[in-house]
Design an enzyme around this catalytic site. Sequence first.
Site, PDB file in Angstrom:
ATOM      1  N   ASP A  30      23.736   8.895  44.811  1.00 34.04           N
ATOM      2  CA  ASP A  30      24.348   9.017  43.485  1.00 34.04           C
ATOM      3  C   ASP A  30      25.480  10.041  43.553  1.00 34.04           C
ATOM      4  OD1 ASP A  30      23.214   8.365  40.335  1.00 34.04           O
ATOM      5  OD2 ASP A  30      24.717   9.942  40.602  1.00 34.04           O
ATOM      6  N   ILE A  31      26.576   9.724  42.903  1.00 37.44           N
ATOM      7  CA  ILE A  31      27.761  10.580  42.947  1.00 37.44           C
ATOM      8  C   ILE A  31      27.540  11.881  42.161  1.00 37.44           C
ATOM      9  CG2 ILE A  31      28.978   9.727  40.871  1.00 37.44           C
ATOM     10  CD1 ILE A  31      31.466   9.386  42.702  1.00 37.44           C
ATOM     11  N   ASN A  87      16.783   2.937  34.288  1.00 37.78           N
ATOM     12  CA  ASN A  87      17.251   3.051  32.911  1.00 37.78           C
ATOM     13  C   ASN A  87      17.689   1.652  32.485  1.00 37.78           C
ATOM     14  OD1 ASN A  87      16.835   5.847  32.820  1.00 37.78           O
ATOM     15  ND2 ASN A  87      18.836   6.244  33.737  1.00 37.78           N
ATOM     16  N   GLY A  93      19.857   5.254  28.399  1.00 30.98           N
ATOM     17  CA  GLY A  93      20.842   5.986  29.189  1.00 30.98           C
ATOM     18  C   GLY A  93      21.506   5.165  30.279  1.00 30.98           C
ATOM     19  N   GLN A  94      21.324   3.838  30.261  1.00 31.08           N
ATOM     20  CA  GLN A  94      22.000   3.027  31.285  1.00 31.08           C
ATOM     21  C   GLN A  94      23.504   3.023  31.026  1.00 31.08           C
ATOM     22  OE1 GLN A  94      20.701  -1.087  31.654  1.00 31.08           O
ATOM     23  NE2 GLN A  94      21.863  -1.371  33.559  1.00 31.08           N
ATOM     24  N   HIS A 100      19.986  -0.857  38.920  1.00 33.13           N
ATOM     25  CA  HIS A 100      19.823   0.101  40.010  1.00 33.13           C
ATOM     26  C   HIS A 100      18.563   0.913  39.774  1.00 33.13           C
ATOM     27  CE1 HIS A 100      22.446   1.645  36.837  1.00 33.13           C
ATOM     28  NE2 HIS A 100      21.873   2.831  37.028  1.00 33.13           N
ATOM     29  N   HIS A 102      16.946   4.428  40.427  1.00 27.54           N
ATOM     30  CA  HIS A 102      17.190   5.800  40.855  1.00 27.54           C
ATOM     31  C   HIS A 102      15.967   6.238  41.657  1.00 27.54           C
ATOM     32  CE1 HIS A 102      20.442   6.871  37.837  1.00 27.54           C
ATOM     33  NE2 HIS A 102      19.907   5.837  37.219  1.00 27.54           N
TER      34      HIS A 102
HETATM   35  P1  AMP Z   1      22.547   4.932  34.760  1.00 21.74           P
HETATM   36  O1  AMP Z   1      23.001   5.987  33.798  1.00 21.74           O
HETATM   37  O2  AMP Z   1      21.057   4.799  34.884  1.00 21.74           O
HETATM   38  O3  AMP Z   1      23.231   3.603  34.509  1.00 21.74           O
HETATM   39  O4  AMP Z   1      22.985   5.433  36.192  1.00 21.74           O
HETATM   40  C1  AMP Z   1      24.270   5.258  36.707  1.00 21.74           C
HETATM   41  C2  AMP Z   1      24.390   6.209  37.844  1.00 21.74           C
HETATM   42  O5  AMP Z   1      25.460   5.815  38.663  1.00 21.74           O
HETATM   43  C3  AMP Z   1      24.657   7.661  37.409  1.00 21.74           C
HETATM   44  O6  AMP Z   1      23.596   8.494  37.885  1.00 21.74           O
HETATM   45  C4  AMP Z   1      26.002   7.980  38.062  1.00 21.74           C
HETATM   46  O7  AMP Z   1      26.068   9.310  38.527  1.00 21.74           O
HETATM   47  C5  AMP Z   1      26.041   6.976  39.197  1.00 21.74           C
HETATM   48  N1  AMP Z   1      27.363   6.592  39.663  1.00 21.74           N
HETATM   49  C6  AMP Z   1      28.431   6.262  38.908  1.00 21.74           C
HETATM   50  N2  AMP Z   1      29.480   5.925  39.690  1.00 21.74           N
HETATM   51  C7  AMP Z   1      29.048   6.054  40.975  1.00 21.74           C
HETATM   52  C8  AMP Z   1      29.657   5.855  42.256  1.00 21.74           C
HETATM   53  N3  AMP Z   1      30.926   5.450  42.365  1.00 21.74           N
HETATM   54  N4  AMP Z   1      28.915   6.096  43.362  1.00 21.74           N
HETATM   55  C9  AMP Z   1      27.637   6.519  43.258  1.00 21.74           C
HETATM   56  N5  AMP Z   1      26.997   6.704  42.083  1.00 21.74           N
HETATM   57  C10 AMP Z   1      27.694   6.488  40.951  1.00 21.74           C
END
Ligand code: AMP
Length: 114
Positions: A30-31, A87, A93-94, A100, A102
């Site tokens: 995760d970024i 999520n 919070g999605q 995906h 986590h």
């Molecule tokens: P959610 O809020 O459950 O949809 O999670 C989306 C996740 O994607 C968040 O934890 C972000 O930090 C992560 N995210 C967004 N863009 C990227 C990216 N380019 N590479 C890796 N993780 C990312």
Amino acid sequence: MSDCLFCKIVAKEVQADVVYETDRTLAFRDINPQAPTHVLVIPKEHHANAAALAEADDGLADDVLKAAHAVAVQEGVAEGGYRVVFNTGPGAGQTVFHVHAHVLGGRGLGWPPG
Ligand code: AMP
Ligand code: ZN
């Protein structure tokens, strides 16, 4: 889906720190990590959320869960405990609408989550 960030990561159009891959799944860091281990596990095929993945009914949800566990073992958090979170929907919070999991671990994780 051409406008989906995670489909672009699968297509290698967007760079990611990939830690695990199978024929049908991809896992990358995760970024914006929320724990020492914070890896996202996705099916390579686009499904918007966990509900859509469940409805695919072709074993793909199974593959994602197995990949999440494999990542936890590889990251060294399987013994101590880890959390797998989907999520699902904006209210939960999605923010990225390519399903995906986590995989979070490496610190104490409070319950209930916020
Ligand atoms: P959610 O809020 O459950 O949809 O999670 C989306 C996740 O994607 C968040 O934890 C972000 O930090 C992560 N995210 C967004 N863009 C990227 C990216 N380019 N590479 C890796 N993780 C990312
Ligand atoms: Zn996608």
